[in-house]
Motif scaffolding. Structure first.
Motif, PDB file in Angstrom:
ATOM      1  N   GLU A  77       5.050   1.750   9.656  1.00 34.02           N
ATOM      2  CA  GLU A  77       5.654   3.079   9.628  1.00 34.02           C
ATOM      3  C   GLU A  77       5.870   3.541   8.192  1.00 34.02           C
ATOM      4  OE1 GLU A  77       6.886   6.649  10.914  1.00 34.02           O
ATOM      5  OE2 GLU A  77       5.992   5.042  12.119  1.00 34.02           O
ATOM      6  N   GLU A  78       6.249   2.627   7.316  1.00 34.35           N
ATOM      7  CA  GLU A  78       6.448   2.976   5.907  1.00 34.35           C
ATOM      8  C   GLU A  78       5.147   3.480   5.287  1.00 34.35           C
ATOM      9  OE1 GLU A  78       7.704   0.682   1.785  1.00 34.35           O
ATOM     10  OE2 GLU A  78       8.621   0.032   3.673  1.00 34.35           O
ATOM     11  N   LEU A  79       4.041   2.820   5.591  1.00 37.34           N
ATOM     12  CA  LEU A  79       2.756   3.260   5.063  1.00 37.34           C
ATOM     13  C   LEU A  79       2.349   4.604   5.655  1.00 37.34           C
ATOM     14  CD1 LEU A  79       0.151   2.949   3.497  1.00 37.34           C
ATOM     15  CD2 LEU A  79      -0.705   1.437   5.313  1.00 37.34           C
ATOM     16  N   ALA A  80       2.512   4.760   6.964  1.00 45.22           N
ATOM     17  CA  ALA A  80       2.137   6.024   7.606  1.00 45.22           C
ATOM     18  C   ALA A  80       2.935   7.190   7.024  1.00 45.22           C
ATOM     19  CB  ALA A  80       2.352   5.930   9.113  1.00 45.22           C
ATOM     20  N   GLU A  81       4.207   6.984   6.812  1.00 48.45           N
ATOM     21  CA  GLU A  81       5.047   8.043   6.247  1.00 48.45           C
ATOM     22  C   GLU A  81       4.631   8.376   4.815  1.00 48.45           C
ATOM     23  OE1 GLU A  81       9.013   6.612   6.664  1.00 48.45           O
ATOM     24  OE2 GLU A  81       9.143   7.097   8.802  1.00 48.45           O
ATOM     25  N   ALA A  82       4.293   7.353   4.027  1.00 50.86           N
ATOM     26  CA  ALA A  82       3.880   7.591   2.643  1.00 50.86           C
ATOM     27  C   ALA A  82       2.578   8.390   2.595  1.00 50.86           C
ATOM     28  CB  ALA A  82       3.727   6.267   1.899  1.00 50.86           C
ATOM     29  N   VAL A  83       1.644   8.037   3.448  1.00 54.62           N
ATOM     30  CA  VAL A  83       0.359   8.746   3.471  1.00 54.62           C
ATOM     31  C   VAL A  83       0.557  10.184   3.938  1.00 54.62           C
ATOM     32  CG1 VAL A  83      -1.897   8.829   4.613  1.00 54.62           C
ATOM     33  CG2 VAL A  83      -1.014   6.654   3.750  1.00 54.62           C
ATOM     34  N   LEU A  84       1.385  10.385   4.947  1.00 51.07           N
ATOM     35  CA  LEU A  84       1.647  11.732   5.438  1.00 51.07           C
ATOM     36  C   LEU A  84       2.287  12.589   4.349  1.00 51.07           C
ATOM     37  CD1 LEU A  84       1.485  13.529   7.963  1.00 51.07           C
ATOM     38  CD2 LEU A  84       3.805  12.788   8.534  1.00 51.07           C
ATOM     39  N   ALA A  85       3.226  12.020   3.613  1.00 45.46           N
ATOM     40  CA  ALA A  85       3.894  12.768   2.549  1.00 45.46           C
ATOM     41  C   ALA A  85       2.940  13.093   1.404  1.00 45.46           C
ATOM     42  CB  ALA A  85       5.089  11.972   2.026  1.00 45.46           C
ATOM     43  N   ALA A  86       1.979  12.203   1.147  1.00 45.65           N
ATOM     44  CA  ALA A  86       1.036  12.418   0.039  1.00 45.65           C
ATOM     45  C   ALA A  86       0.036  13.519   0.333  1.00 45.65           C
ATOM     46  CB  ALA A  86       0.308  11.124  -0.290  1.00 45.65           C
ATOM     47  N   GLY A  87      -0.280  13.730   1.604  1.00 45.76           N
ATOM     48  CA  GLY A  87      -1.260  14.749   1.957  1.00 45.76           C
ATOM     49  C   GLY A  87      -2.611  14.473   1.307  1.00 45.76           C
TER      50      GLY A  87
ATOM     51  N   ALA B  27       0.830  -1.208   0.000  1.00 47.44           N
ATOM     52  CA  ALA B  27       0.000   0.000   0.000  1.00 47.44           C
ATOM     53  C   ALA B  27       0.863   1.256   0.000  1.00 47.44           C
ATOM     54  CB  ALA B  27      -0.938  -0.013   1.209  1.00 47.44           C
ATOM     55  N   ALA B  28       1.966   1.229   0.738  1.00 44.40           N
ATOM     56  CA  ALA B  28       2.874   2.383   0.743  1.00 44.40           C
ATOM     57  C   ALA B  28       3.426   2.629  -0.655  1.00 44.40           C
ATOM     58  CB  ALA B  28       4.009   2.151   1.733  1.00 44.40           C
ATOM     59  N   GLY B  29       3.770   1.556  -1.365  1.00 45.22           N
ATOM     60  CA  GLY B  29       4.268   1.701  -2.728  1.00 45.22           C
ATOM     61  C   GLY B  29       3.233   2.303  -3.661  1.00 45.22           C
ATOM     62  N   ILE B  30       1.978   1.925  -3.488  1.00 42.49           N
ATOM     63  CA  ILE B  30       0.907   2.498  -4.312  1.00 42.49           C
ATOM     64  C   ILE B  30       0.783   3.988  -4.045  1.00 42.49           C
ATOM     65  CG2 ILE B  30      -1.613   2.566  -4.586  1.00 42.49           C
ATOM     66  CD1 ILE B  30      -1.595  -0.483  -4.209  1.00 42.49           C
ATOM     67  N   VAL B  31       0.820   4.369  -2.774  1.00 42.55           N
ATOM     68  CA  VAL B  31       0.699   5.789  -2.424  1.00 42.55           C
ATOM     69  C   VAL B  31       1.843   6.589  -3.037  1.00 42.55           C
ATOM     70  CG1 VAL B  31       0.757   7.433  -0.503  1.00 42.55           C
ATOM     71  CG2 VAL B  31      -0.616   5.342  -0.324  1.00 42.55           C
ATOM     72  N   ARG B  32       3.036   6.023  -3.020  1.00 43.22           N
ATOM     73  CA  ARG B  32       4.202   6.745  -3.540  1.00 43.22           C
ATOM     74  C   ARG B  32       4.259   6.741  -5.063  1.00 43.22           C
ATOM     75  NH1 ARG B  32       7.110   3.809   0.687  1.00 43.22           N
ATOM     76  NH2 ARG B  32       7.627   2.289  -0.935  1.00 43.22           N
ATOM     77  N   SER B  33       3.936   5.586  -5.685  1.00 47.21           N
ATOM     78  CA  SER B  33       4.283   5.415  -7.097  1.00 47.21           C
ATOM     79  C   SER B  33       3.157   4.945  -8.006  1.00 47.21           C
ATOM     80  CB  SER B  33       5.440   4.398  -7.210  1.00 47.21           C
ATOM     81  OG  SER B  33       6.518   4.763  -6.387  1.00 47.21           O
ATOM     82  N   GLY B  34       2.006   4.577  -7.467  1.00 48.09           N
ATOM     83  CA  GLY B  34       0.923   4.105  -8.310  1.00 48.09           C
ATOM     84  C   GLY B  34       0.722   2.608  -8.189  1.00 48.09           C
ATOM     85  N   PRO B  35      -0.199   2.057  -8.985  1.00 47.62           N
ATOM     86  CA  PRO B  35      -0.619   0.665  -8.808  1.00 47.62           C
ATOM     87  C   PRO B  35       0.500  -0.326  -9.098  1.00 47.62           C
ATOM     88  CG  PRO B  35      -1.542   1.581 -10.825  1.00 47.62           C
ATOM     89  CD  PRO B  35      -0.933   2.723 -10.082  1.00 47.62           C
ATOM     90  N   SER B  36       0.407  -1.454  -8.410  1.00 46.09           N
ATOM     91  CA  SER B  36       1.298  -2.589  -8.659  1.00 46.09           C
ATOM     92  C   SER B  36       0.499  -3.852  -8.403  1.00 46.09           C
ATOM     93  CB  SER B  36       2.533  -2.529  -7.756  1.00 46.09           C
ATOM     94  OG  SER B  36       2.163  -2.638  -6.399  1.00 46.09           O
ATOM     95  N   PRO B  37       0.911  -4.994  -8.971  1.00 41.92           N
ATOM     96  CA  PRO B  37       0.133  -6.222  -8.798  1.00 41.92           C
ATOM     97  C   PRO B  37      -0.023  -6.598  -7.324  1.00 41.92           C
ATOM     98  CG  PRO B  37       1.781  -6.474 -10.530  1.00 41.92           C
ATOM     99  CD  PRO B  37       2.078  -5.183  -9.850  1.00 41.92           C
ATOM    100  N   VAL B  38      -1.165  -7.191  -7.013  1.00 35.59           N
ATOM    101  CA  VAL B  38      -1.393  -7.662  -5.645  1.00 35.59           C
ATOM    102  C   VAL B  38      -0.387  -8.772  -5.345  1.00 35.59           C
ATOM    103  CG1 VAL B  38      -3.030  -8.726  -4.064  1.00 35.59           C
ATOM    104  CG2 VAL B  38      -3.842  -7.094  -5.791  1.00 35.59           C
TER     105      VAL B  38
END
Length: 239
Positions: A80-90, A46-57
């Motif tokens: 923590e990786e997901l929380a940081e990605a979401v925070l950065a995405a705003g 999920a963190a990768g999706i937030v940062r860079s877009g969709p990827s295979p499940v």
């Protein structure tokens, strides 16, 4: 974000010291190490999706959480990786299965996925499981939002069996508003409401969540009305 960290910590506590090869009764194809792997893997995905877009499940069997003693740190790093990605995405919209949504969609989705799988872990290991009533209520609402989305049957065709001709189910917690679900030809509709229904499931909101997600048997709550309708619903929302 605190909720995700707390739920992840609760999961880590539930699996601490347990046999990694023990089967998970509520996810019968998975040993405990795959369940743990899925949680950390899903947070990172999920963190990768937030940062860079969709990827295979990803396949949970491909996850490598390390040795059991390493699981807590590995799990916390994923959260923590997901929380940081979401925070950065705003407020920037990101990809989801249901169209672009705020990045917080993935935080909420992973929070509730982790909460339900924490119940799986507790059932497998005999650990205690409690969930705050407001968290349990939001998990029910989020699951209904997913089931009611027009895209969902295209992602999982079996869920088209939830369509109906006006049959109604109600979840009635001990406190607060319940959920009234209507099965229509066009799909699932729902509202936070109290009304008469063809079948009503009543009990503590924590039990309603776990029955509704098939982690506890239907007999755990009080069923009034058309029990077969409730059984059909649960059979056709199976993973």
């Amino acid at each position: 974000m605190d909720g995700l960290h707390q739920s992840t910590a609760g999961f880590a506590e539930a699996v601490a010291g347990a046999d990694p090869d023990a089967r998970v009764p509520t996810c019968p194809e998975w040993p405990l190490r795959v369940l743990a792997g899925h949680i950390g893997q899903a947070h990172r995905w999920a963190a990768g999706i937030v940062r860079s877009g969709p990827s295979p499940v990803p396949d949970p069997f491909d996850a490598d959480p390390g040795r059991p003693g390493e699981w807590p740190d590995w799990l916390h790093r994923g959260a923590e990786e997901l929380a940081e990605a979401v925070l950065a995405a705003g407020e920037r919209p990101v990809w989801t299965f249901f169209g672009d949504r705020p990045a917080s969609f993935w935080l909420r989705r992973m929070l509730h996925d982790t909460t339900v799988h924490r119940a799986d872990a507790a059932i497998a290991t005999g650990a205690a499981f409690r969930v705050a009533p407001d968290l349990a209520a939001d998990a029910i609402s989020e699951w209904l939002e997913i089931l009611a989305d027009p895209a969902t049957p295209t992602l999982k065709p079996a869920l088209a069996e939830l369509r109906g001709t006006g049959q109604t189910l109600q979840l009635r917690p001990e406190a607060g508003p319940g959920w009234l679900i209507t099965r229509t030809p066009g799909g699932v509709r729902w509202a936070r409401a109290a009304d008469t229904a063809d079948v009503t499931l009543a009990g503590p909101v924590e039990d309603l969540l776990l029955v509704f997600t098939r982690r506890l048997p239907l007999g755990r709550v009080t069923v009034t009305g058309d029990r077969a309708l409730a059984e059909h619903w649960l059979a056709h929302t199976a993973a």
